[in-house]
Design a protein around this motif. Structure first.
Motif, PDB file in Angstrom:
ATOM      1  N   UNK A   6       3.950 -13.413   1.981  1.00 14.19           N
ATOM      2  CA  UNK A   6       5.082 -12.425   2.647  1.00 14.19           C
ATOM      3  C   UNK A   6       5.449 -11.360   2.154  1.00 14.19           C
ATOM      4  N   UNK A   7       5.092 -10.982   1.081  1.00 14.57           N
ATOM      5  CA  UNK A   7       5.296  -9.522   0.322  1.00 14.57           C
ATOM      6  C   UNK A   7       4.317  -8.617   1.145  1.00 14.57           C
ATOM      7  N   UNK A   8       3.134  -8.862   1.365  1.00 13.72           N
ATOM      8  CA  UNK A   8       2.160  -8.028   2.233  1.00 13.72           C
ATOM      9  C   UNK A   8       2.640  -8.117   3.533  1.00 13.72           C
ATOM     10  N   UNK A   9       3.090  -8.797   4.248  1.00 22.83           N
ATOM     11  CA  UNK A   9       3.581  -8.742   5.661  1.00 22.83           C
ATOM     12  C   UNK A   9       4.879  -7.841   5.673  1.00 22.83           C
ATOM     13  N   UNK A  32       6.939  -2.564   6.954  1.00 23.84           N
ATOM     14  CA  UNK A  32       7.766  -1.395   6.512  1.00 23.84           C
ATOM     15  C   UNK A  32       7.110  -0.060   6.550  1.00 23.84           C
ATOM     16  N   UNK A  33       5.739  -0.132   6.287  1.00 22.84           N
ATOM     17  CA  UNK A  33       4.955   1.182   6.494  1.00 22.84           C
ATOM     18  C   UNK A  33       5.025   1.184   8.047  1.00 22.84           C
ATOM     19  N   UNK A  34       4.690   0.446   8.954  1.00 25.05           N
ATOM     20  CA  UNK A  34       4.609   0.811  10.464  1.00 25.05           C
ATOM     21  C   UNK A  34       6.017   1.468  10.877  1.00 25.05           C
ATOM     22  N   UNK A  35       7.028   0.889  10.362  1.00 23.22           N
ATOM     23  CA  UNK A  35       8.318   1.336  10.933  1.00 23.22           C
ATOM     24  C   UNK A  35       8.429   2.782  10.261  1.00 23.22           C
ATOM     25  N   UNK A  36       7.934   3.014   9.065  1.00 28.06           N
ATOM     26  CA  UNK A  36       7.859   4.614   8.545  1.00 28.06           C
ATOM     27  C   UNK A  36       6.947   5.280   9.278  1.00 28.06           C
ATOM     28  N   UNK A  37       6.094   4.892   9.645  1.00 32.04           N
ATOM     29  CA  UNK A  37       4.942   6.014  10.243  1.00 32.04           C
ATOM     30  C   UNK A  37       5.339   6.070  11.814  1.00 32.04           C
ATOM     31  N   UNK A  38       6.023   5.350  12.276  1.00 33.39           N
ATOM     32  CA  UNK A  38       6.474   5.313  13.786  1.00 33.39           C
ATOM     33  C   UNK A  38       7.663   6.454  13.688  1.00 33.39           C
ATOM     34  N   UNK A  39       8.571   6.196  12.818  1.00 36.34           N
ATOM     35  CA  UNK A  39       9.548   7.137  12.485  1.00 36.34           C
ATOM     36  C   UNK A  39       9.120   8.589  12.211  1.00 36.34           C
ATOM     37  N   UNK A  40       8.174   8.745  11.712  1.00 36.34           N
ATOM     38  CA  UNK A  40       7.554   9.875  11.236  1.00 36.34           C
ATOM     39  C   UNK A  40       7.028  10.675  12.278  1.00 36.34           C
ATOM     40  N   UNK A  41       6.510   9.706  13.284  1.00 30.56           N
ATOM     41  CA  UNK A  41       5.718  10.401  14.606  1.00 30.56           C
ATOM     42  C   UNK A  41       6.607  10.778  15.567  1.00 30.56           C
ATOM     43  N   UNK A  42       8.006  10.017  15.530  1.00 30.73           N
ATOM     44  CA  UNK A  42       9.036  10.309  16.525  1.00 30.73           C
ATOM     45  C   UNK A  42       9.568  11.887  16.171  1.00 30.73           C
TER      46      UNK A  42
END
Length: 71
Positions: free
Chosen positions: A51-54, A59-69
């Protein structure tokens, strides 16, 4: 201290009895279910770790997507 116990164990028991004792001890360890608790609040097991890894991955995927936007 550990070495003294090992020396006493080796002197006082014959080889065959040592092997049987170690085998019995290892069987007891296999039968015991080990649980790790965090401050007595919850169990730390594979479900919690997955659960922690998921959550971290999401969280990292969302942060990277926001950074790319923003670029």
């Amino acid at each position: 201290m550990k070495q003294k116990i090992q020396q006493i164990f080796c002197i006082s028991f014959p080889k065959r009895l040592q092997i049987l004792t170690i085998q019995l001890f290892s069987m007891q360890l296999l039968d015991e279910e080990v649980e790790f608790w965090a401050c007595g609040v919850f169990i730390i097991n594979e479900t919690l770790l997955f659960s922690m890894v998921g959550a971290i991955t999401s969280y990292l995927i969302i942060v990277f997507q926001m950074d790319n936007d923003n670029k």
